[in-house]
Design an enzyme around this catalytic site. Structure first.
Site, PDB file in Angstrom:
ATOM      1  N   LYS A 156       0.848  -1.100   0.013  1.00  0.00           N
ATOM      2  CA  LYS A 156       0.051  -0.095  -0.024  1.00  0.00           C
ATOM      3  C   LYS A 156       0.882   1.349  -0.008  1.00  0.00           C
ATOM      4  O   LYS A 156       2.126   1.205   0.600  1.00  0.00           O
ATOM      5  CB  LYS A 156      -0.925  -0.082   1.207  1.00  0.00           C
ATOM      6  CG  LYS A 156      -1.839  -1.198   1.265  1.00  0.00           C
ATOM      7  CD  LYS A 156      -3.064  -0.721   0.377  1.00  0.00           C
ATOM      8  CE  LYS A 156      -4.238  -1.657   0.611  1.00  0.00           C
ATOM      9  NZ  LYS A 156      -5.416  -1.402  -0.168  1.00  0.00           N
ATOM     10  N   LYS A 176     -13.628  -7.301  -6.921  1.00  0.00           N
ATOM     11  CA  LYS A 176     -14.174  -7.326  -5.555  1.00  0.00           C
ATOM     12  C   LYS A 176     -15.626  -7.949  -5.925  1.00  0.00           C
ATOM     13  O   LYS A 176     -16.428  -7.285  -5.816  1.00  0.00           O
ATOM     14  CB  LYS A 176     -14.031  -6.201  -4.546  1.00  0.00           C
ATOM     15  CG  LYS A 176     -12.674  -6.085  -4.490  1.00  0.00           C
ATOM     16  CD  LYS A 176     -12.496  -5.291  -3.135  1.00  0.00           C
ATOM     17  CE  LYS A 176     -10.801  -5.324  -2.633  1.00  0.00           C
ATOM     18  NZ  LYS A 176     -10.530  -3.973  -2.850  1.00  0.00           N
TER      19      LYS A 176
HETATM   20  O1  OSB Z   1      -7.774  -1.565  -1.885  1.00  0.00           O
HETATM   21  O2  OSB Z   1      -7.563  -3.575  -2.217  1.00  0.00           O
HETATM   22  C1  OSB Z   1      -7.907  -2.734  -1.396  1.00  0.00           C
HETATM   23  C2  OSB Z   1      -8.268  -3.892   2.374  1.00  0.00           C
HETATM   24  C3  OSB Z   1      -9.464  -3.056   2.605  1.00  0.00           C
HETATM   25  C4  OSB Z   1     -10.048  -2.319   1.614  1.00  0.00           C
HETATM   26  C5  OSB Z   1      -9.522  -2.265   0.559  1.00  0.00           C
HETATM   27  C6  OSB Z   1      -8.276  -2.948  -0.072  1.00  0.00           C
HETATM   28  C7  OSB Z   1      -7.798  -3.652   0.926  1.00  0.00           C
HETATM   29  C8  OSB Z   1      -6.626  -4.507   0.982  1.00  0.00           C
HETATM   30  C9  OSB Z   1      -6.339  -5.748   1.574  1.00  0.00           C
HETATM   31  O3  OSB Z   1      -5.830  -4.439  -0.064  1.00  0.00           O
HETATM   32  C10 OSB Z   1      -6.896  -6.688   0.896  1.00  0.00           C
HETATM   33  C11 OSB Z   1      -7.003  -8.115   1.941  1.00  0.00           C
HETATM   34  O4  OSB Z   1      -5.912  -8.760   2.187  1.00  0.00           O
HETATM   35  O5  OSB Z   1      -8.154  -8.703   2.193  1.00  0.00           O
HETATM   36 MG    MG Z   2      -7.238  -1.794  -3.728  1.00  0.00          MG
END
Ligand code: OSB
Ligand code: MG
Length: 357
Positions: free
Chosen positions: A168, A266
């Site tokens: 991130k 997602k």
């Molecule tokens: O942007 O992919 C994302 C987690 C929460 C909200 C958004 C994101 C994420 C992650 C973690 O990057 C993904 C995970 O391990 O569940």
């Molecule tokens: Mg993302």
């Protein structure tokens, strides 16, 4: 078959360490499990993936719970159906509220698979006319932390054999931290997720390409379509969309417009498995690489995602790390353990996990 009862089970999971993204810092994962009971007393479970606050999506746990109990429950109860898609259509009059619909839809699919005595992955593969694999390579998403901690996390992820490492990042200046990680790990495959936190700048494309990333996810805010298309046209690096993809149409439009080359799906943001299978079908005709994103799911959500990510169409390991990457304890059993960088699809019927309330 028909649904006779809809129940909501709120759960709260403590994260072992705060998970920091450019949207928020998660220390506790508040979730809701939607339990459905059918006319012969069988149960199906789906997880509501909204967060507690509206930083990532406009839906929150509290609003989505209301939508489910006050609106969706009535629409899906006491209606005869043969296929999950039929029940999903019952929710069509409700505008948006995808995470709420997804929680119901994934519970319907779990129940439907159990009624057939088959794993959810098998039922999804049959529905999408494809195949699934029982051992699914998975990736890890590393939150924002200091350079030293990031390097330590990369080392641990490599040691655990995660098949994709995603870091991130928050803002243009934080790309310097990624450049330092790259220096420490010159040959490791790395992905970066900016969660929309970058701003267009003259040397940005050059700076990004110098990082040698497998992909960069969500560079700019979700409405910055033209800026994203411009950036992609200047980049060697592939851009990936996660947050702007709320429908199958969004994905197809963005691919055709050249805004990015890869899609992170997602399923909960799409409204769950029924639209997710439609995106798999769109991938077949449009040819874009697809992978499965994550929302720091609890056991039921992880199981649902794993079934989806087991389909042959998913090109990269998903954000689907082991249970113990986030939580010391999960409300659903069995927990997911990493073996040689893979998670095993549970062999039981349905999504394969049993929630304990
Ligand atoms: O942007 O992919 C994302 C987690 C929460 C909200 C958004 C994101 C994420 C992650 C973690 O990057 C993904 C995970 O391990 O569940
Ligand atoms: Mg993302």
């Amino acid at each position: 078959m028909k649904i006779v009862k809809v129940r909501l089970h709120p759960v709260s999971l403590q994260l072992k360490q705060p998970f920091v993204s450019s949207h928020e810092t998660l220390t506790t994962r508040e979730l809701t499990v939607v339990g459905l009971e059918d006319e012969i007393g069988m149960h199906g479970y789906g997880e509501l993936e909204a967060f507690s606050r509206p930083f990532y999506t406009s839906e929150m746990q509290v609003t989505a719970r209301w939508i489910i109990t006050e609106v969706l429950a009535d629409l899906v109860t006491d209606r005869e159906f043969d296929q999950p898609e039929e029940l999903y259509r019952r929710m069509d009059p409700v505008k948006d509220n995808q995470l709420a619909k997804a929680a119901v839809d994934s519970a319907v699919w779990d129940l439907y698979a159990k009624r057939q005595g088959q794993p959810l992955a098998q039922v999804l593969a049959t529905s999408a006319q494809t195949t699934w694999q029982p051992d699914v390579p998975v990736g890890i998403s590393v939150g924002i932390q200091s350079l030293a901690q990031t390097c330590q996390s990369v080392r641990q992820a490599q040691a655990a054999n995660y098949g994709r490492i995603k870091l991130k990042v928050h803002g243009n200046t934080d790309l310097k931290r990624i450049a330092a990680v790259r220096k420490a790990f010159p040959t490791t495959k790395l992905c970066v997720d900016a969660n929309g936190s970058l701003t267009p700048a003259a040397a940005l494309a050059t700076e990004i390409d110098a990082l040698g990333l497998t992909m960069l996810e969500d560079p700019f805010a979700r409405n910055a379509q033209q800026a994203t298309a411009n950036l992609q046209s200047q980049l060697q690096t592939d851009l990936c969309y996660d947050e702007p993809i709320e429908s199958v149409a969004d994905a197809v439009r963005a691919i055709r417009a050249g805004e990015r080359r890869i899609i992170s799906m997602k399923s909960s943001v799409l409204g769950d498995l029924t639209p997710a299978l439609q995106l798999v079908a769109a991938h077949r005709t449009e040819g874009f690489p697809l992978w499965c994103g994550g929302m720091v799911e609890g056991g039921v959500g992880r199981a649902t995602n794993l079934a989806l990510a087991s389909l042959a169409e998913f090109a990269f390991p998903g954000d689907l790390s082991a249970t113990d990457r986030y939580f010391a304890y999960d409300y659903a059993q069995p927990e997911f353990q990493l073996r040689a960088g893979q998670l095993q699809v549970p062999r039981f019927s349905g999504n394969g996990v049993i929630p304990q309330f």
